[in-house]
Design a protein around this motif. Structure first.
Motif, PDB file in Angstrom:
ATOM      1  N   LYS A  87       0.827  -1.205   0.000  1.00  0.00           N
ATOM      2  CA  LYS A  87       0.000   0.000   0.000  1.00  0.00           C
ATOM      3  C   LYS A  87       0.862   1.256   0.000  1.00  0.00           C
ATOM      4  CE  LYS A  87      -3.481  -2.411   2.763  1.00  0.00           C
ATOM      5  NZ  LYS A  87      -4.091  -2.515   4.107  1.00  0.00           N
ATOM      6  N   THR A  91       0.832   4.068  -2.983  1.00  0.00           N
ATOM      7  CA  THR A  91       0.438   5.461  -2.776  1.00  0.00           C
ATOM      8  C   THR A  91       1.601   6.423  -3.035  1.00  0.00           C
ATOM      9  OG1 THR A  91       0.872   5.144  -0.407  1.00  0.00           O
ATOM     10  CG2 THR A  91      -1.393   4.921  -1.142  1.00  0.00           C
ATOM     11  N   PHE A 134      -6.479   9.314  -0.317  1.00  0.00           N
ATOM     12  CA  PHE A 134      -7.634   8.578  -0.837  1.00  0.00           C
ATOM     13  C   PHE A 134      -7.199   7.229  -1.388  1.00  0.00           C
ATOM     14  CE2 PHE A 134     -10.524   7.151  -4.076  1.00  0.00           C
ATOM     15  CZ  PHE A 134     -11.786   7.453  -3.585  1.00  0.00           C
ATOM     16  N   ILE A 135      -6.104   7.204  -2.148  1.00  0.00           N
ATOM     17  CA  ILE A 135      -5.613   5.953  -2.727  1.00  0.00           C
ATOM     18  C   ILE A 135      -5.209   4.984  -1.622  1.00  0.00           C
ATOM     19  CG2 ILE A 135      -3.796   4.948  -4.164  1.00  0.00           C
ATOM     20  CD1 ILE A 135      -3.792   7.625  -5.711  1.00  0.00           C
ATOM     21  N   TYR A 137      -6.349   4.911   1.522  1.00  0.00           N
ATOM     22  CA  TYR A 137      -7.563   4.433   2.175  1.00  0.00           C
ATOM     23  C   TYR A 137      -8.278   3.396   1.303  1.00  0.00           C
ATOM     24  CZ  TYR A 137      -7.209   8.218   5.609  1.00  0.00           C
ATOM     25  OH  TYR A 137      -6.798   9.050   6.615  1.00  0.00           O
ATOM     26  N   ALA A 138      -8.324   3.651  -0.004  1.00  0.00           N
ATOM     27  CA  ALA A 138      -9.014   2.724  -0.901  1.00  0.00           C
ATOM     28  C   ALA A 138      -8.340   1.352  -0.897  1.00  0.00           C
ATOM     29  CB  ALA A 138      -9.046   3.297  -2.317  1.00  0.00           C
ATOM     30  N   SER A 139      -7.007   1.336  -0.919  1.00  0.00           N
ATOM     31  CA  SER A 139      -6.300   0.050  -0.894  1.00  0.00           C
ATOM     32  C   SER A 139      -6.538  -0.675   0.428  1.00  0.00           C
ATOM     33  CB  SER A 139      -4.803   0.268  -1.123  1.00  0.00           C
ATOM     34  OG  SER A 139      -4.238   1.065  -0.096  1.00  0.00           O
ATOM     35  N   VAL A 141      -9.265  -0.340   2.308  1.00  0.00           N
ATOM     36  CA  VAL A 141     -10.659  -0.790   2.301  1.00  0.00           C
ATOM     37  C   VAL A 141     -10.776  -2.124   1.574  1.00  0.00           C
ATOM     38  CG1 VAL A 141     -12.927  -0.322   1.310  1.00  0.00           C
ATOM     39  CG2 VAL A 141     -11.764   1.444   2.602  1.00  0.00           C
ATOM     40  N   VAL A 142     -10.104  -2.251   0.435  1.00  0.00           N
ATOM     41  CA  VAL A 142     -10.168  -3.501  -0.331  1.00  0.00           C
ATOM     42  C   VAL A 142      -9.561  -4.645   0.481  1.00  0.00           C
ATOM     43  CG1 VAL A 142      -9.364  -4.667  -2.406  1.00  0.00           C
ATOM     44  CG2 VAL A 142     -10.177  -2.319  -2.545  1.00  0.00           C
ATOM     45  N   VAL A 297     -13.577   4.297   5.164  1.00  0.00           N
ATOM     46  CA  VAL A 297     -14.595   4.829   4.257  1.00  0.00           C
ATOM     47  C   VAL A 297     -14.820   6.310   4.544  1.00  0.00           C
ATOM     48  CG1 VAL A 297     -17.030   4.692   3.614  1.00  0.00           C
ATOM     49  CG2 VAL A 297     -15.698   2.603   3.886  1.00  0.00           C
ATOM     50  N   LEU A 300     -12.201   8.070   2.792  1.00  0.00           N
ATOM     51  CA  LEU A 300     -12.475   8.136   1.355  1.00  0.00           C
ATOM     52  C   LEU A 300     -13.391   9.313   1.030  1.00  0.00           C
ATOM     53  CD1 LEU A 300     -13.048   4.388   0.370  1.00  0.00           C
ATOM     54  CD2 LEU A 300     -11.060   5.794  -0.072  1.00  0.00           C
ATOM     55  N   ARG A 304     -12.313  12.565  -1.229  1.00  0.00           N
ATOM     56  CA  ARG A 304     -12.793  12.261  -2.570  1.00  0.00           C
ATOM     57  C   ARG A 304     -12.724  13.467  -3.503  1.00  0.00           C
ATOM     58  NH1 ARG A 304     -18.956  10.206  -3.970  1.00  0.00           N
ATOM     59  NH2 ARG A 304     -18.792  10.372  -6.244  1.00  0.00           N
TER      60      ARG A 304
END
Length: 313
Positions: A87, A91, A134-135, A137-139, A141-142, A297, A300, A304
Motif C-alpha cells: 500500500k 500510494t 484517498f488511494i 484508504y481505498a487500498s 478498504v479492499v 470509508v 475516502l 474524494r
C-alpha cells in the motif's frame, strides 16, 4: 488509476489482495489455537471439541502447540508487512506520478503565467497529498473487505445462527455509517474550495505587500484573509468529525451485539462450546475490521473531492 500507475501498480495491488486473503487464513489458525489452548487448560473437555479441528489436541505436546503459535505469529507479521508495504509503495508511487505530471505541465507551458502560482500551491499542498490519502484508504478498504468476507464465511460455518444475527446487526450499523458519510462528503467538498480561496489570498498579499503598506490597508486585508482561514478550518473539522463518528460508534455497538449473540446462543441455538469460542474470536476480529473499514470509508469521503480535482488536472 491502474492505467495511470502502469504494471508496477497492478503488481502491488495484486500482492495486497493475495496476502490479505492469507491473513484471513491466519485468523482461522488463531481461532483453532484458542480452542486447543483452552483444552490444554481443561476448560474445554473432549466431547465439546469442534469437529473442524485438524488434529486431536490430546495427541499434541506443549512444545508443538506453542511452536505452532510462534510460526503462526511469524507468518502473520510477514503477511502484514507485505500488505502494508504494498500500500505504501502504491500510494507513494501515485504521489510521485502526480509530481511528475505537474513538473511536465510547468515546463511545457507556453506562457509563464499559464498555471498560476496559487494553483501550484493548491496542487502540492492540498490536492496531491489528500488524493494520495484517498488511494491509501481505498487500498486498505479492499484489503479489509477481502479479510472480512473470508472471516464471515468461517463464522457462518461455525455458528450459522449467531453469524446471521451478528451480520444483520453490523449491516444495520453500516447503513447508519453510510448515512453519516453523506454528511462527511458534503462538508469535504467545501474543503478544496476554501483552500483555493486561501491560496489566492496568500499569493495576492505576497505580490502586493508594498502596495498594501503604502495604502495602509493591512487591517482590511487581514480581515479578508481570515475568512478563508476560518472556512477551511471549519469545513475540514466538520468532515473529519463525521468520518470519525461512524468509526467510533462501531466498537460500542459491537459490544452490545456480542451480548445479544451469546444470549441467543445459550437460549436458542445451543452451539457447542468449542465452536462458539472459535466463532466469537472470528466475530471480534470481523467487528474490528468493520470498525476500521468505517474509519477508512470516512477517509475516502473526506478526500474524494481532492482526488477528483487532481484527476481533472
Amino acid at each position: 488509476f491502474l492505467r495511470f500507475m502502469g504494471r508496477p501498480g497492478v503488481v502491488l495491488v495484486g500482492l495486497g489482495w493475495i496476502f490479505s486473503f492469507l491473513l484471513a487464513g491466519i485468523e482461522y489458525c488463531l481461532a483453532a489455537f484458542l480452542v486447543v489452548f483452552l483444552f490444554t487448560l481443561n476448560l474445554v473437555d473432549a466431547p465439546r471439541l469442534p469437529p473442524w479441528l485438524p488434529y486431536d489436541p490430546s495427541q499434541l505436546s506443549a512444545a508443538v502447540v506453542w511452536g505452532t503459535l510462534f510460526v503462526i505469529g511469524l507468518l502473520q507479521a510477514l503477511f502484514q508487512i507485505v500488505v502494508y508495504q504494498s500500500k505504501i509503495m502504491l500510494t507513494e508511487g501515485a504521489h510521485a506520478r502526480m509530481r511528475m505530471v505537474l513538473g511536465y505541465r510547468l515546463l511545457q507551458a507556453e506562457e509563464r503565467s499559464s498555471i498560476p502560482l496559487s494553483e501550484v500551491n493548491l496542487l502540492t499542498a492540498e490536492l496531491f497529498p489528500k488524493a494520495t490519502s484517498f488511494i491509501f484508504y481505498a487500498s486498505q478498504v479492499v484489503s479489509s473487505f477481502i479479510q472480512a468476507v473470508a472471516i464471515a464465511a468461517g463464522m457462518l460455518f461455525l455458528a450459522p445462527g449467531e453469524a446471521t444475527i451478528g451480520l444483520a446487526g453490523l449491516g444495520l450499523m453500516a447503513y447508519m455509517v453510510l448515512r453519516l458519510n453523506r454528511l462527511t462528503n458534503r462538508a469535504a467538498r467545501r474543503v478544496p474550495e476554501a483552500r483555493e480561496v486561501l491560496e489566492r489570498s496568500q499569493v495576492r498579499i505576497s505580490r502586493n505587500w508594498l502596495l498594501i503598506k503604502i495604502l495602509r490597508i493591512q487591517d482590511r486585508e487581514y480581515e479578508d484573509y481570515l475568512r478563508p482561514v476560518h472556512a477551511y478550518y471549519r469545513h475540514s473539522a466538520t468532515a473529519y468529525f463525521f468520518g470519525n463518528l461512524g468509526g467510533a460508534a462501531m466498537p460500542v455497538f459491537g459490544i452490545l451485539l456480542i451480548a445479544v449473540i451469546v444470549t441467543a446462543s445459550m437460549t436458542m441455538f445451543q452451539t457447542p462450546a468449542g465452536s462458539l469460542l472459535g466463532f466469537l474470536y472470528l466475530f471480534v476480529r470481523f467487528q474490528q475490521m468493520v470498525a476500521n473499514g468505517s474509519h477508512l470509508v470516512g477517509g475516502l469521503f473526506t478526500n474524494r473531492s481532492q482526488l477528483e480535482k487532481t484527476l481533472a488536472f
